[in-house]
Design a protein around this motif. Sequence first.
Motif, short mmCIF file in Angstrom:
data_model
loop_
_atom_site.label_atom_id
_atom_site.label_comp_id
_atom_site.label_asym_id
_atom_site.label_seq_id
_atom_site.Cartn_x
_atom_site.Cartn_y
_atom_site.Cartn_z
N ALA A 1 -73.15 55.46 24.52
CA ALA A 1 -73.87 56.71 24.74
C ALA A 1 -75.00 56.93 23.74
N LEU A 2 -74.97 56.20 22.63
CA LEU A 2 -75.97 56.38 21.57
C LEU A 2 -76.83 55.15 21.35
N LYS A 3 -76.61 54.13 22.13
CA LYS A 3 -77.32 52.86 21.96
C LYS A 3 -78.83 53.08 21.91
N GLY A 4 -79.45 52.50 20.90
CA GLY A 4 -80.89 52.61 20.74
C GLY A 4 -81.35 53.81 19.94
N HIS A 5 -80.42 54.67 19.54
CA HIS A 5 -80.80 55.88 18.80
C HIS A 5 -80.33 55.85 17.35
N GLY A 6 -79.65 54.82 16.94
CA GLY A 6 -79.09 54.74 15.60
C GLY A 6 -80.11 54.90 14.50
N PHE A 7 -81.22 54.18 14.59
CA PHE A 7 -82.23 54.25 13.54
C PHE A 7 -82.74 55.67 13.36
N GLU A 8 -83.07 56.33 14.45
CA GLU A 8 -83.62 57.69 14.37
C GLU A 8 -82.58 58.70 13.89
N ILE A 9 -81.32 58.53 14.30
CA ILE A 9 -80.26 59.44 13.85
C ILE A 9 -80.08 59.32 12.34
N VAL A 10 -80.07 58.09 11.83
CA VAL A 10 -79.91 57.88 10.39
C VAL A 10 -81.14 58.35 9.64
N ARG A 11 -82.32 58.09 10.15
CA ARG A 11 -83.56 58.53 9.50
C ARG A 11 -83.59 60.05 9.37
N TYR A 12 -83.24 60.74 10.43
CA TYR A 12 -83.19 62.20 10.41
C TYR A 12 -82.21 62.68 9.34
N ARG A 13 -81.04 62.06 9.31
CA ARG A 13 -79.99 62.43 8.34
C ARG A 13 -80.50 62.21 6.91
N GLU A 14 -81.19 61.13 6.66
CA GLU A 14 -81.70 60.84 5.32
C GLU A 14 -82.81 61.80 4.91
N GLU A 15 -83.62 62.23 5.87
CA GLU A 15 -84.73 63.12 5.58
C GLU A 15 -84.32 64.59 5.48
N ARG A 16 -83.38 65.01 6.31
CA ARG A 16 -83.06 66.44 6.41
C ARG A 16 -81.64 66.80 5.98
N GLY A 17 -80.82 65.83 5.70
CA GLY A 17 -79.46 66.12 5.29
C GLY A 17 -78.45 65.96 6.42
N ARG A 18 -77.23 66.30 6.08
CA ARG A 18 -76.11 66.11 7.01
C ARG A 18 -76.27 66.93 8.29
N TYR A 19 -75.67 66.40 9.33
CA TYR A 19 -75.58 67.13 10.59
C TYR A 19 -74.40 68.08 10.50
N ASP A 20 -74.57 69.28 11.02
CA ASP A 20 -73.50 70.27 11.06
C ASP A 20 -73.14 70.66 12.48
N ALA A 21 -74.06 70.42 13.42
CA ALA A 21 -73.83 70.84 14.80
C ALA A 21 -74.55 69.91 15.77
N LEU A 22 -74.02 69.85 16.95
CA LEU A 22 -74.57 68.99 18.00
C LEU A 22 -76.03 69.34 18.30
N ARG A 23 -76.38 70.61 18.22
CA ARG A 23 -77.74 71.04 18.53
C ARG A 23 -78.79 70.37 17.65
#
Length: 66
Positions: free
Chosen positions: A22-44
Amino acid sequence: MSGPDCIDINVATAEEIDAHPALKGHGFEIVRYREERGRYDALRQLEEVPGLTGKVAGLDGIVRFG
């Protein structure tokens, strides 16, 4: 919710995220966002990740925010 197919996107690597169908191909962007903006707290927050806008509705039960 958690289960064997549930992935913690706050600790998973891009490769681990991409390994989930369900997340294939989105790993790089998910990790980049996390590194730039911090932890995820919600699905939104995934709506802000490039490529996932409008696609997160089916991800509850697949991702967790440990």
